[in-house]
Design an enzyme around this catalytic site. Structure first.
Site, PDB file in Angstrom:
ATOM      1  CB  SER A  38      17.385  43.559  42.323  1.00 39.07           C
ATOM      2  OG  SER A  38      16.924  43.904  43.629  1.00 39.07           O
ATOM      3  CG  ASP A 303      20.159  37.878  48.262  1.00 40.81           C
ATOM      4  OD1 ASP A 303      19.390  38.593  48.838  1.00 40.81           O
ATOM      5  OD2 ASP A 303      20.343  38.018  47.317  1.00 40.81           O
ATOM      6  CG  HIS A 307      17.249  40.143  46.224  1.00 41.06           C
ATOM      7  ND1 HIS A 307      18.672  40.322  46.137  1.00 41.06           N
ATOM      8  CD2 HIS A 307      16.827  41.017  45.724  1.00 41.06           C
ATOM      9  CE1 HIS A 307      19.162  41.270  45.632  1.00 41.06           C
ATOM     10  NE2 HIS A 307      17.928  42.054  45.193  1.00 41.06           N
TER      11      HIS A 307
END
Length: 346
Positions: A38, A303, A307
Site C-alpha cells: 500500500s 490515517d 500510512h
C-alpha cells in the site's frame, strides 16, 4: 468499444506529452518499474475484490483532490522518485486497459495494498509479489517488444531502468503476528530469502538497477505509538537486508543495488520532529468519520493504519534520491547515472 479504445489511446498520449512538457528535461533512466504494497500502490487495488482500497475522499485531497487509490493525501514515494527522474508517474498495471499496455514505456506500477512477499500474506484479493512479477514478465515478453525495433534496444531499456521494490510490512502485520510460529530472526531470514529469490527472477528478465526496502517500525503507528516489543520483532529484517543485498550484488553479474533503511531513518524524525517540520507524529491527520487535520504538512501519519502523509513521504523521497542518510551504499540519483558510459555503447 472501438470509440473507447480511441479515447483511451488519445488520453494516454496526452498524459505522456503533458508530463514530458512539464518536466522539460530528458529522463535520467528509461523507466521506473514499481513493486510493493500500500505504500506504493497507485490504484491497482481499485480493480480487485477487496476492502483494502483508498478510492474515497479525503484520500488524494492533495492529488488534484482526486482519490486515485493511493493510500495517502497526495503523492507516493514512487511518484516523487519518478518526478526526480524526469519521468511520468508509473500507472497502475490493472488501471491500464490490456489493449493499451504496449503504449506504456516509461514504467509500470504493480504494487498492491494488503499484500506481501509471501503468497499467503493478504487481506482480501491482492497482488502478491509473485503475481506482480508475473505481470512484469508479461510487460517484458508481450508489451515492450511491440515498441522496440530489436532485442538489443529492448535489453538496453530493461537494463537501464530502475526497479523500486518496497514490501514486507504486511508479512508481519497480516501474517507473522497472527501466528508467531518462528523466532523473529528465523522469520526475517525466511522472508528475505524469499525476497531475494523473487528479485533474481526480475534480474533474469533483464533488470539490473534495484532499489529495495522492507518493513518499517510497525510498532510506531497511531494505534500503538510506540510499541517497542513489536519493533524489536520487525528489526531483524531491517538489520539483515544490507547483507542480503550485498550477496545479491555479488551473485548477479552487472547488478547495482540500493537498500532503503527506513527503519533507522524514522528514528531521526521521531527524535527531532520539529526539525523535519512536524508538530504531531503520533496521531493521524485523517480520522475516519471523525476529522481531518487543519494542516497536513505538520502531521507524519495520514490515517489510523499507519500510512504517512505526503509531507513525510516527500522527506524520504528527497533523502533517498539525493541524500546519504537513508539509502545505501549510494542514493538513487547516483544509481540512475551509474554505468552511463556503457549505456552509450549499447
Amino acid at each position: 468499444m472501438t470509440s473507447f479504445k480511441a479515447f483511451w489511446v488519445i488520453s494516454f498520449i496526452a498524459y505522456q506529452a503533458f508530463y514530458a512538457k512539464v518536466n522539460g528535461a530528458k529522463s535520467h533512466v528509461p523507466a521506473l518499474y514499481v513493486f510493493g504494497d500500500s505504500g506504493l500502490d497507485a490504484g491497482n487495488n481499485n480493480n480487485l475484490k477487496t476492502l483494502a482500497k483508498a478510492n474515497v475522499a479525503p484520500y488524494g485531497i492533495d492529488f488534484n483532490n482526486i482519490p486515485t487509490g493511493r493510500y495517502t493525501n497526495g503523492k507516493t514515494f514512487a511518484d516523487f522518485i519518478a518526478i526526480k527522474l524526469s519521468l511520468p508517474f508509473s500507472p497502475p498495471y490493472l488501471g491500464v486497459p490490456e489493449f493499451g499496455r504496449y503504449l506504456v514505456t516509461t514504467g509500470v506500477n504493480y504494487a498492491s495494498g494488503a499484500c506481501g512477499i509471501l503468497n499467503d500474506t493478504k487481506f482480501g484479493e491482492c497482488l502478491s509479489l509473485d503475481k506482480q512479477i508475473e505481470y512484469f514478465t508479461s510487460t517484458v515478453m508481450k508489451d515492450l517488444p511491440k515498441h522496440f525495433e530489436n532485442k538489443d534496444k529492448l535489453k538496453h531499456h530493461i537494463s537501464k531502468s530502475i526497479y523500486l521494490i518496497v514490501i514486507g510490512s504486511n508479512d508481519y502485520s497480516l501474517n507473522y503476528f497472527q501466528h508467531e510460529n518462528m523466532e523473529p530472526e528465523e522469520f526475517a531470514d525466511y522472508l528475505l530469502e524469499q525476497l531475494a529469490s523473487k528479485i533474481k527472477t526480475i534480474y533474469d528478465l533483464g533488470a539490473r538497477k534495484f532499489v529495495v526496502g522492507t518493513a518499517n517500525q510497525l510498532g510506531c503507528s497511531p494505534s500503538q505509538f510506540c510499541n517497542e516489543t513489536i519493533n524489536r520483532k520487525v528489526k531483524p529484517s531491517s538489520d539483515k537486508l544490507p547483507v542480503v543485498i550485498q550477496k545479491l550484488q555479488k551473485q548477479l553479474s552487472g547488478s547495482s543495488f540500493v537498500y532503503v533503511d527506513s527503519f533507522n531513518f524514522f528514528n531521526r524524525i521521531r527524535n527531532a520532529p520539529k526539525k523535519y517540520g512536524f508538530t504531531n507524529i503520533t496521531k493521524p491527520c485523517y480520522q475516519e468519520g471523525v476529522s481531518l487535520c487543519a494542516n497536513r504538512e505538520k502531521y507524519y501519519f495520514w490515517d489510523k493504519h499507519g500510512h504517512t502523509t505526503e509531507a513525510a513521504i516527500k522527506i524520504y523521497a528527497k533523502e533517498c534520491f539525493s541524500g546519504s542518510k537513508l539509502c545505501f551504499p549510494m542514493n538513487i540519483n547516483k544509481l540512475a547515472h551509474s554505468n552511463l558510459r556503457d549505456s552509450h555503447k549499447e
